[in-house]
Design a protein around this motif. Structure first.
Motif, PDB file in Angstrom:
ATOM      1  N   LEU A 154      13.182 -40.905  34.465  1.00  0.00           N
ATOM      2  CA  LEU A 154      14.038 -41.606  34.856  1.00  0.00           C
ATOM      3  C   LEU A 154      14.965 -42.263  33.619  1.00  0.00           C
ATOM      4  N   PRO A 155      16.165 -42.671  33.577  1.00  0.00           N
ATOM      5  CA  PRO A 155      16.625 -43.580  32.808  1.00  0.00           C
ATOM      6  C   PRO A 155      16.263 -44.980  33.108  1.00  0.00           C
ATOM      7  N   THR A 156      16.229 -45.844  31.849  1.00  0.00           N
ATOM      8  CA  THR A 156      15.653 -47.292  31.805  1.00  0.00           C
ATOM      9  C   THR A 156      16.620 -48.191  32.087  1.00  0.00           C
ATOM     10  N   LEU A 157      16.499 -49.015  32.812  1.00  0.00           N
ATOM     11  CA  LEU A 157      17.123 -50.566  33.075  1.00  0.00           C
ATOM     12  C   LEU A 157      16.498 -51.626  32.487  1.00  0.00           C
ATOM     13  N   ILE A 158      16.720 -52.175  31.397  1.00  0.00           N
ATOM     14  CA  ILE A 158      15.917 -53.377  30.973  1.00  0.00           C
ATOM     15  C   ILE A 158      16.571 -54.511  31.569  1.00  0.00           C
TER      16      ILE A 158
ATOM     17  N   TRP B 242       4.866 -29.419  63.689  1.00  0.00           N
ATOM     18  CA  TRP B 242       6.414 -29.597  63.907  1.00  0.00           C
ATOM     19  C   TRP B 242       6.719 -31.122  63.376  1.00  0.00           C
ATOM     20  N   ILE B 243       7.869 -31.121  62.351  1.00  0.00           N
ATOM     21  CA  ILE B 243       8.362 -32.005  61.738  1.00  0.00           C
ATOM     22  C   ILE B 243       9.657 -32.300  62.344  1.00  0.00           C
ATOM     23  N   MET B 244       9.895 -33.497  62.718  1.00  0.00           N
ATOM     24  CA  MET B 244      11.280 -33.792  63.527  1.00  0.00           C
ATOM     25  C   MET B 244      11.810 -35.211  62.785  1.00  0.00           C
ATOM     26  N   ALA B 245      13.134 -35.086  62.370  1.00  0.00           N
ATOM     27  CA  ALA B 245      13.811 -35.888  61.751  1.00  0.00           C
ATOM     28  C   ALA B 245      13.553 -36.689  60.584  1.00  0.00           C
ATOM     29  N   THR B 246      12.526 -35.853  59.889  1.00  0.00           N
ATOM     30  CA  THR B 246      11.928 -36.855  58.567  1.00  0.00           C
ATOM     31  C   THR B 246      11.776 -35.681  57.641  1.00  0.00           C
ATOM     32  N   ASN B 247      11.592 -36.316  56.357  1.00  0.00           N
ATOM     33  CA  ASN B 247      11.406 -35.620  54.990  1.00  0.00           C
ATOM     34  C   ASN B 247       9.960 -36.018  54.247  1.00  0.00           C
ATOM     35  N   PRO B 248       9.084 -35.660  54.811  1.00  0.00           N
ATOM     36  CA  PRO B 248       7.742 -36.162  54.180  1.00  0.00           C
ATOM     37  C   PRO B 248       7.279 -35.408  52.847  1.00  0.00           C
ATOM     38  N   VAL B 249       7.899 -34.485  52.334  1.00  0.00           N
ATOM     39  CA  VAL B 249       7.577 -34.230  51.224  1.00  0.00           C
ATOM     40  C   VAL B 249       8.421 -35.092  50.049  1.00  0.00           C
ATOM     41  N   VAL B 250       9.183 -36.015  50.560  1.00  0.00           N
ATOM     42  CA  VAL B 250       9.743 -37.124  49.629  1.00  0.00           C
ATOM     43  C   VAL B 250       8.978 -38.348  49.977  1.00  0.00           C
ATOM     44  N   SER B 251       8.796 -38.477  51.113  1.00  0.00           N
ATOM     45  CA  SER B 251       8.402 -39.875  51.647  1.00  0.00           C
ATOM     46  C   SER B 251       7.017 -40.185  51.560  1.00  0.00           C
ATOM     47  N   MET B 252       6.114 -39.115  51.826  1.00  0.00           N
ATOM     48  CA  MET B 252       4.769 -39.172  51.851  1.00  0.00           C
ATOM     49  C   MET B 252       4.368 -39.367  50.352  1.00  0.00           C
ATOM     50  N   PRO B 253       3.223 -39.961  50.005  1.00  0.00           N
ATOM     51  CA  PRO B 253       2.609 -40.230  48.832  1.00  0.00           C
ATOM     52  C   PRO B 253       2.002 -38.913  48.316  1.00  0.00           C
TER      53      PRO B 253
ATOM     54  N   SER C 284      16.285 -33.166  39.198  1.00  0.00           N
ATOM     55  CA  SER C 284      15.300 -32.071  38.863  1.00  0.00           C
ATOM     56  C   SER C 284      13.904 -32.970  38.754  1.00  0.00           C
ATOM     57  N   HIS C 285      13.944 -34.379  38.496  1.00  0.00           N
ATOM     58  CA  HIS C 285      12.659 -34.754  38.191  1.00  0.00           C
ATOM     59  C   HIS C 285      12.556 -36.188  38.666  1.00  0.00           C
ATOM     60  N   VAL C 286      12.981 -36.542  39.863  1.00  0.00           N
ATOM     61  CA  VAL C 286      12.797 -37.841  40.611  1.00  0.00           C
ATOM     62  C   VAL C 286      12.216 -37.424  41.782  1.00  0.00           C
ATOM     63  N   ASN C 287      11.121 -37.958  42.155  1.00  0.00           N
ATOM     64  CA  ASN C 287      10.464 -38.073  43.431  1.00  0.00           C
ATOM     65  C   ASN C 287       9.205 -39.030  43.041  1.00  0.00           C
TER      66      ASN C 287
ATOM     67  N   ILE D 287      13.296 -45.736  46.095  1.00  0.00           N
ATOM     68  CA  ILE D 287      12.749 -44.741  46.338  1.00  0.00           C
ATOM     69  C   ILE D 287      13.464 -43.180  47.024  1.00  0.00           C
ATOM     70  N   HIS D 288      14.734 -43.533  46.950  1.00  0.00           N
ATOM     71  CA  HIS D 288      15.548 -42.583  47.711  1.00  0.00           C
ATOM     72  C   HIS D 288      15.832 -41.161  47.131  1.00  0.00           C
ATOM     73  N   TRP D 289      15.846 -41.002  45.782  1.00  0.00           N
ATOM     74  CA  TRP D 289      16.353 -39.794  45.061  1.00  0.00           C
ATOM     75  C   TRP D 289      15.158 -38.837  45.218  1.00  0.00           C
ATOM     76  N   SER D 290      15.384 -37.625  45.198  1.00  0.00           N
ATOM     77  CA  SER D 290      14.522 -36.649  45.337  1.00  0.00           C
ATOM     78  C   SER D 290      14.946 -35.178  44.579  1.00  0.00           C
ATOM     79  N   LYS D 291      14.295 -34.314  44.732  1.00  0.00           N
ATOM     80  CA  LYS D 291      14.383 -32.935  44.049  1.00  0.00           C
ATOM     81  C   LYS D 291      15.889 -32.340  44.591  1.00  0.00           C
ATOM     82  N   THR D 292      16.443 -32.794  45.803  1.00  0.00           N
ATOM     83  CA  THR D 292      17.656 -32.453  46.320  1.00  0.00           C
ATOM     84  C   THR D 292      18.784 -32.908  45.486  1.00  0.00           C
ATOM     85  N   TRP D 293      18.564 -34.147  44.814  1.00  0.00           N
ATOM     86  CA  TRP D 293      19.371 -34.963  43.886  1.00  0.00           C
ATOM     87  C   TRP D 293      18.955 -35.143  42.330  1.00  0.00           C
TER      88      TRP D 293
END
Length: 920
Positions: free
Chosen positions: A649-653, A396-407, A674-677, A666-672
């Motif tokens: 990701l795009p680069t920031l030099i 039971w997962i409550m108020a968190t998004n482990p698919v994104v935040s867990m390694p 296609s290739h950022v987690n 860390i914030h962006w995921s597949k909700t935001w």
């Protein structure tokens, strides 16, 4: 969304739901506006940009409105009955350790309390852990090793009084902006105060620093062992304090002896003079605060990092005194409140220990527990490992998004996919974790929840409801109690109001305490509902000796160990677990950006919070970029040895990076995107004591991504992921005020083969034309709309008008000899487009302006610097050129930097850059 039926209430005082600062907020109900609470001691009226725009994040759009079972709408009775039944069946067949709860620092203390009571007292398993494991567990373990209890000794007022402030692995200017403003004010009030920043990167927090130590990633224990050794060698030890109030000092000094300033300089890769300066300042100061955060905690040495810092405070007696102490700053609003009620798998409620027989028996008697747990449960990484192996059958997962935040994302996905029953309680209808849920339960969110939170300085504050629940949403404590009752535990969970839960929690902290446990809320144990409703912010312990709370701990030099003495810990530095090699030669570090928070399920709803940093970028040093032939904005593919899919990701030099080290948010995921987690690039490596994952040091490879074509879509409505995956290989979603902006791309053949969505994308093995790509895109728009295009050999711009209103603008670029110039010439301003989407566009001149990219003057002023007052770069640079060359003067003239203060470091940088560019 309806306002609570209390027309007599004009202002509701509540608490911000973001970081651990715990800012008070006043919400004016009728006007639907908010400001920082001037009387709240955590912020005294200040708010960061995220807190200031909270009301923009609570739209019913995107909310989870009703329970669902296997994708089908269900009643609350059906859903909670099924949860209770699945729990009972799983326990009966496989035993209590076959079930698990994974909860969150975004729950309120009362929610946390009933979840822990159910699992540890009645289910009979300690397999309840929290996402606080990912941010604070190493700090907790460090405190417990040194002080015998999970006690943060400092208060925010200590910042105002210190001579030396050391920020370690903390970019407080962006992650805890309100506290950073307090640091800035302390520096103004006392110019002699020194600020030292210890961080591999140059961050916004260095703008106010007197000394920066850009240490090599993973060498924190070496630095502080070196400081401890220096203090001994220079006889800067408080020998009286050490002899009378501590144990094991000699072992710690012996372990630190090899680390001379010269050795520290070599191993940390920092100039010798800077190392020596830091050591001298710490030794000479009469007070010092070590302010540390994720850069210390998220490491396989996280606990040792914390104890290495604490050792230096114990050695000099800089603890329990004004302006002194080790001060861990919390990442979540209620990470500390969760720990108070046993939120971690190796803790009992009221800061007691599961495997301490006396504590265990005490809690068992207090709860009248039917099935009291006797052994520690699984920490987060181990929990998902057992889930992956099939040993846990129900989660039971409550108020968190482990698919994104867990390694190790792939393992987390596989674990959830293979689990018999996955229950998710959340406020949102879409995130990366909800895709795996069998049973979905709508929970209330900030502005609806009612209860308490505890901030980083042990201050308990009320989070009060402003609105009634959206849809059929219920409070988490109500959902848990309903399930518990259906399991036969109704008597123990017969709470009808949140104040009853708080009272029981407070009573447990006082039960047979006798001053032996630091957490003591005995003076709050008999609060009535009315007293609870008006409870003012207060710091624990709150008891007979401290009826108004306690601002500072250990002033009597008494700790919570067996003999009341603090413990030194001998530290033997060890390297990060993910080490670089020829195939994976770069170190990846992660962290937060200024205006987003966690996985963006809340901040992502506010278009204004996308303006400062619109998408995730990979920061790379210019030298590394040159070696890899990279230019600013190039798409690059990041890979780790264990992870089959790339992060793109795009680069920031940026010279803010060390050579050989990268940084990504860390914030962006597949909700935001296609290739950022980002966390998919990190392994299960974790601290063996705390279980906290190593999320600051991954070994990765980096390669420029082959791109055949790129583009931007500006649309008035959100497009579903399935549609995006059909028209492109890569996409990023950005929320606008009146629509969405999508960056899209078609990748090279090799890149396409390595992404899961390849079967849904255009066939890039054949030659691509812009007209063909646009035809695939336009096939999914309103067919009756008016379309006007402007096309060159390598660029296509199309304007779609539906019922005389702008519904979509498309900008596509081919990658060829002329493509780069075309792209550079057409950098359209997303904020300008946002003001036009959905609005009438009736004149030919309007369409011509769109096709020729001729925005209004206000949108030609460069990137947004100040989100609070929408002040842009060129406006600021022009003011500086006219002589407005201090941050204070810019604030007076333009208002930038005068609200949350998060942009002050960028204002300082612009002053330096503009003055350098002006002719002499």
């Amino acid at each position: 969304m309806s306002i609570q039926n209390n027309s007599s209430v004009k202002v509701i005082q509540t608490t911000c739901p973001y970081c651990g600062v715990g800012c008070g907020i006043d919400v004016e109900v009728k006007a639907l506006s908010l400001v920082g609470s001037a009387a709240h001691p955590a912020n005294f009226g200040r708010l960061c940009v995220k807190g200031a725009h909270l009301l923009e994040t609570i739209s019913p759009e995107g909310r989870l409105l009703q329970p669902a079972i296997n994708g089908q709408t269900a009643s609350w009775d059906e859903a909670t009955t099924l949860v209770a039944l699945k729990l009972q069946q799983t326990i009966a067949e496989y035993g209590p350790d076959s079930v698990a709860f994974y909860v969150s620092g975004q729950l309120l203390t009362e929610d946390y309390y009933v979840a822990n009571k159910l699992m540890k007292g009645f289910v009979g398993s300690a397999n309840i852990d929290t996402n606080s494991r990912l941010c604070m567990s190493s700090a907790v373990a460090g405190y417990k090793r040194a002080f015998g209890a999970d006690v943060v000794p400092c208060s925010y007022e200590d910042i105002d009084q210190t001579e030396l402030l050391v920020l370690i692995g903390s970019n407080a200017a962006w992650t805890h902006p309100v506290l950073f403003q307090r640091m800035e004010q302390a520096k103004k009030s006392n110019p002699a105060m020194k600020i030292v920043v210890v961080d591999p990167r140059t961050t916004a927090s260095t703008a106010q620093s007197d000394l920066d130590l850009h240490i090599k990633s993973g060498t924190d224990t070496i630095l502080f062992n070196g400081l401890l050794n220096y203090l001994k060698q220079k006889e800067a030890i408080d020998r009286c304090f050490v002899l009378e109030n501590t144990d094991f000092a000699d072992a710690a000094f012996d372990a630190a002896e090899p680390y001379s300033p010269e050795k520290v300089s070599e191993l940390c890769d920092v100039e010798y003079a800077k190392v020596l300066c830091f050591f001298e300042w710490f030794a000479a100061s009469t007070s010092a605060i070590s302010f540390y955060s994720m850069g210390i905690n998220q490491s396989v040495s996280g606990v040792d990092n914390a104890n290495a810092i604490i050792n230096c405070h114990l050695a000099t007696g800089k603890i329990g005194k004004p302006g002194s102490g080790p001060f861990s700053i919390t990442g979540q609003p209620n990470a500390m409140g969760g720990r108070e009620v046993g939120g971690l798998a190796n803790m009992l409620a009221a800061h007691m220990e599961i495997e301490n027989k006396q504590h265990n028996a005490l809690v068992e008697r207090f709860w009248s527990a039917e099935n009291m747990v006797k052994t520690n449960g699984l920490k987060a990484v181990d929990m998902f490992e057992k889930l992956h192996k099939g040993d846990i059958k129900f989660i039971w997962i409550m108020a968190t998004n482990p698919v994104v935040s867990m390694p190790n994302r792939q393992k987390i996905e596989e674990a959830l996919l293979g689990c018999d029953t996955v229950v998710v309680s959340d406020t949102v209808s879409k995130n990366d974790t909800l895709k795996f849920a069998n049973i979905v339960l709508p929970a209330t969110g900030w502005s609806e929840k009612d209860g308490t939170v505890t901030n980083s300085e042990r201050r308990i504050s009320r989070q009060r409801a402003i609105f009634s629940p959206t849809g059929q949403a219920r409070h988490d404590w109500q959902i848990i109690c309903d399930v518990a009752a259906k399991m036969g535990y109704q008597k123990a969970f017969a709470f009808t109001h949140v104040s009853q839960i708080f009272a029981e929690h407070a009573q447990l902290t006082a039960f047979e305490n006798n001053g032996e446990r630091a957490l003591d809320l005995s003076a709050l144990a008999d609060l009535t509902k009315q007293q609870y409703d008006v409870l003012q912010p207060i710091q624990w312990p709150v008891n007979k000796a401290n009826p108004k709370g306690s601002s500072r701990m250990f002033m009597d030099n008494k700790f919570f160990t067996d003999n009341r003495k603090a413990k030194f810990v001998a530290i033997l530095p060890k390297p990060p677990e993910q080490v670089t090699c020829k195939a994976f030669p770069l170190v990846l570090n992660t962290g937060r950006v200024r205006d987003q928070w966690h996985t963006m399920t809340r901040t992502g709803n506010a278009a204004r919070l996308h303006q400062h940093t619109a998408q995730a970028q990979l920061s790379i040093h210019p030298t590394d970029a040159a070696i890899l032939c990279l230019h600013e904005g190039d798409l690059v593919s990041l890979r780790a040895q264990h992870s089959p899919l790339p992060v793109i990701l795009p680069t920031l030099i940026s010279k803010n990076q060390r050579e050989g080290e990268l940084f990504a948010p860390i914030h962006w995921s597949k909700t935001w995107s296609s290739h950022v987690n980002i966390t998919s690039l990190f392994t299960d490596a974790n601290d063996k004591i705390s279980g906290q994952p190593e999320l600051k040091h991954a070994a990765v490879s980096l390669k420029k991504t082959a791109v055949k074509a790129q583009g931007s879509l500006f649309v008035s409505h959100e497009w579903p992921e399935l549609l995006l995956n059909k028209i492109c290989d890569y996409w990023v979603k950005i929320k606008l005020e009146n629509g969405y902006h999508y960056h899209i791309a078609l990748l090279g053949a090799f890149e396409r083969q390595s992404v899961a969505e390849a079967k849904n994308t255009p066939d890039t093995s054949e030659p691509i034309s812009l007209s063909n790509w646009y035809a695939q895109i336009s096939a999914h728009i309103i067919q009756d709309s008016e379309i006007q295009t402007l096309t060159s050999a390598s660029q296509l711009i199309a304007v779609n008008i539906d019922q005389e209103a702008l519904s979509m603008l498309v900008v596509l670029h081919m990658h060829g000899k002329n493509a780069v110039n075309d792209v550079l010439e057409y950098q359209i301003d997303a904020n300008w487009l946002s003001t036009l989407l959905g609005k009438d566009v009736v004149f030919a001149s309007d369409i011509r302006d769109l096709l020729r990219n001729c925005p209004a003057e206000e949108f030609t002023q460069g990137r947004l610097i100040c989100s609070c007052f929408s002040v842009r770069e060129k406006t600021i640079s022009d003011a500086i050129s006219r002589g407005c060359n201090t941050v204070d003067n810019l604030g007076k003239q333009l208002k930038c930097g005068t609200n949350c203060g998060s942009c002050k470091s960028e204002l300082s940088s612009l002053i330096k850059v503009t003055q350098m560019e002006e002719p002499k």
